[in-house]
Design a protein around this motif. Sequence first.
Motif, short mmCIF file in Angstrom:
data_model
loop_
_atom_site.label_atom_id
_atom_site.label_comp_id
_atom_site.label_asym_id
_atom_site.label_seq_id
_atom_site.Cartn_x
_atom_site.Cartn_y
_atom_site.Cartn_z
N TYR A 13 -14.03 0.33 -67.37
CA TYR A 13 -13.16 0.40 -66.20
C TYR A 13 -13.08 -0.96 -65.52
CZ TYR A 13 -11.23 1.70 -61.69
OH TYR A 13 -10.45 1.76 -60.57
N ILE A 14 -14.22 -1.57 -65.26
CA ILE A 14 -14.23 -2.88 -64.61
C ILE A 14 -13.55 -3.93 -65.48
CG2 ILE A 14 -15.72 -4.76 -63.81
CD1 ILE A 14 -17.77 -2.59 -62.99
N ALA A 15 -13.88 -3.93 -66.77
CA ALA A 15 -13.33 -4.94 -67.68
C ALA A 15 -11.81 -4.90 -67.74
CB ALA A 15 -13.91 -4.76 -69.09
N PHE A 16 -11.23 -3.71 -67.78
CA PHE A 16 -9.79 -3.62 -67.92
C PHE A 16 -9.07 -3.58 -66.58
CE2 PHE A 16 -11.14 -2.41 -72.14
CZ PHE A 16 -10.27 -3.16 -72.92
N LYS A 17 -9.66 -2.97 -65.58
CA LYS A 17 -9.01 -2.87 -64.27
C LYS A 17 -9.02 -4.21 -63.54
CE LYS A 17 -7.22 -0.15 -61.12
NZ LYS A 17 -5.95 0.50 -61.28
N LYS A 18 -10.08 -4.99 -63.70
CA LYS A 18 -10.21 -6.27 -63.01
C LYS A 18 -9.78 -7.46 -63.85
CE LYS A 18 -11.95 -4.31 -59.40
NZ LYS A 18 -11.22 -4.22 -58.16
N ASN A 19 -9.24 -7.21 -65.03
CA ASN A 19 -8.78 -8.28 -65.91
C ASN A 19 -7.65 -9.05 -65.24
OD1 ASN A 19 -8.02 -9.95 -68.02
ND2 ASN A 19 -6.91 -8.34 -69.08
N LYS A 20 -7.87 -10.32 -65.00
CA LYS A 20 -6.86 -11.16 -64.35
C LYS A 20 -6.32 -12.25 -65.27
CE LYS A 20 -7.50 -9.25 -60.32
NZ LYS A 20 -6.76 -8.06 -60.07
N LYS A 21 -6.94 -12.43 -66.44
CA LYS A 21 -6.56 -13.59 -67.23
C LYS A 21 -6.31 -13.34 -68.71
CE LYS A 21 -10.31 -15.94 -66.25
NZ LYS A 21 -11.34 -16.94 -66.18
N PHE A 22 -6.82 -12.28 -69.28
CA PHE A 22 -6.78 -12.13 -70.72
C PHE A 22 -5.46 -11.56 -71.22
CE2 PHE A 22 -11.43 -11.23 -69.90
CZ PHE A 22 -11.81 -12.54 -70.12
N THR A 23 -4.97 -12.17 -72.28
CA THR A 23 -3.83 -11.61 -73.01
C THR A 23 -4.38 -10.54 -73.96
OG1 THR A 23 -4.03 -13.19 -74.84
CG2 THR A 23 -2.67 -13.87 -72.95
N GLY A 24 -3.48 -9.75 -74.52
CA GLY A 24 -3.91 -8.77 -75.51
C GLY A 24 -4.59 -9.43 -76.69
N ASN A 25 -4.10 -10.57 -77.10
CA ASN A 25 -4.70 -11.32 -78.20
C ASN A 25 -6.12 -11.75 -77.86
OD1 ASN A 25 -4.61 -12.81 -80.75
ND2 ASN A 25 -4.58 -14.64 -79.45
N GLN A 26 -6.33 -12.23 -76.64
CA GLN A 26 -7.67 -12.66 -76.24
C GLN A 26 -8.63 -11.47 -76.16
OE1 GLN A 26 -6.63 -14.68 -72.63
NE2 GLN A 26 -6.41 -16.66 -73.64
N ILE A 27 -8.16 -10.35 -75.66
CA ILE A 27 -9.00 -9.14 -75.62
C ILE A 27 -9.41 -8.73 -77.03
CG2 ILE A 27 -9.03 -6.67 -75.09
CD1 ILE A 27 -7.26 -7.35 -72.63
#
Length: 156
Positions: A13-27
């Motif tokens: 939840y934290i990783a995806f809800k608070k994601n401010k910088k990652f593209t799908g490729n980076q994830i």
Amino acid sequence: MIGLLLAIFILNYIAFKKNKKFTGNQIAHIWTFTIAFQVIFDVFVEFKYYGYWYFDKEIEWKGVIPHLFLVPPANMIFLNWYPFKTNIVKQIFYIIVFVVFILFYEMITLLPAPWGYFHYGWWRIWHAAIINPFLLLILLGYYKWICKLERNVVCK
């Protein structure tokens, strides 16, 4: 198992809800690198030398769950809030604080079931305290390399 499922829910939840910088490729890169790197490390420490293990010493399906759904979001959280554009002192402090968080969580995972699911063989918390900063630096280097590769991509 309750502790593991709760941790998976919270960290994802934290990783995806608070994601401010990652593209799908980076994830996808962070997730895949984390799983591959952890499995390589664990093949030796967990399965060959029985330093630690999830649930039971044997290889079993429920032991795959933390590899796939717990460590990758923790690495996303680490990278998402890493102070890239600050001085080295703040960056080192961030790594130390994150390692302390990881060690605290590891101590919780050692609790008896149903909250705990992690077990020590010869491994001790001080092993993790020494190795975790290096593992985080390897992750950081990999992420910087992926970002560099993305900047150099030429779309046709």
